[in-house]
Design a protein around this motif. Sequence first.
Motif, PDB file in Angstrom:
ATOM      1  N   GLU A  77       0.821  -1.206   0.000  1.00 30.85           N
ATOM      2  CA  GLU A  77       0.000   0.000   0.000  1.00 30.85           C
ATOM      3  C   GLU A  77       0.856   1.258   0.000  1.00 30.85           C
ATOM      4  N   ARG A  79       3.848   1.601  -1.243  1.00 29.14           N
ATOM      5  CA  ARG A  79       4.426   1.747  -2.585  1.00 29.14           C
ATOM      6  C   ARG A  79       3.406   2.370  -3.545  1.00 29.14           C
ATOM      7  N   GLU A  80       2.153   1.959  -3.432  1.00 31.47           N
ATOM      8  CA  GLU A  80       1.129   2.503  -4.317  1.00 31.47           C
ATOM      9  C   GLU A  80       0.844   3.964  -3.981  1.00 31.47           C
ATOM     10  N   ARG A  83       3.791   5.911  -5.424  1.00 33.61           N
ATOM     11  CA  ARG A  83       3.738   5.979  -6.886  1.00 33.61           C
ATOM     12  C   ARG A  83       2.668   6.963  -7.349  1.00 33.61           C
ATOM     13  N   SER A  84       1.446   6.838  -6.792  1.00 34.89           N
ATOM     14  CA  SER A  84       0.332   7.659  -7.233  1.00 34.89           C
ATOM     15  C   SER A  84       0.542   9.130  -6.891  1.00 34.89           C
TER      16      SER A  84
END
Length: 273
Positions: A77, A79-80, A83-84
């Motif tokens: 989570e 990492r996401e 990234r986002s």
Amino acid sequence: MRVSPNPKLKEILIQKNVGVCCVCKKRGLGVHFHHVDGDNSNTVEENLAVLCVKDHDLHHRPQAYNEPNHLELTEVEIREYKRSWEAFVKEASQKNPKVFAVLNTYGDYDRIHSLRLIFQWDDEKIEFERVFHLLGGPMDLLLDKVLEEIVWVGKEIQLLLVDSPLEIEYCPCCNSSYSNTINSNVTKKLSSTSWKQDSICTIYINPMQPSLAITIFLKDDMIYSGSLHRCKNNTLHYICDNFEDSLSIFKKNKRKNTGNKISKQDFNGLGAW
């Protein structure tokens, strides 16, 4: 052995995250540089996430928080989120970004009591939001805060306003209020630099029965389709990608003209003369 990021790497990460936690995006909080994979010696940009003190602690000590509706911050989570958020910040700095700020107002036309500023992608995904209420200051001040928040993220971001005050609706499972975003088809039009040249609208009319179909393309991408037809129950029925409605058809009674003249006396008591 723990290896802390050097000042240059810290500066890069702060710029890519505009100085806030990639999870909560709250301004004015202290931040940590978190090793996403748990290896404190793997101090490279791809493995470092900017987290506020609370979210950093929430990842390491989730059992210390009694928040039934929160998502546990696992490695995947985080990492996401990283990234986002970094992608959103980068896109917001572009000349014609494909991200938008949408302002929801709550109350009625006589009295708006709160504002919700939503930052969304052109596919309607919400990146983050801010809520402003009259308890936090007069409306003029709240509107200034809205504009300041937009400029902070990106000076080129368009501000879109939902055209009427909204009622507050709550999710039945977590009791949080819903956010209203702008349709992805609208955002594609607004973010397109070649809309006038590359957009096409087609209308197909069926001569055999009362119906028609509408499609809108942006180059080879169909961004809207809808159809209108007359149903057997004497209603006009419209269907598109995310909307459906019916309207009853009423026949007008036509008064037959007999050719007789109406005299002034015929209007006595009606106040029409």
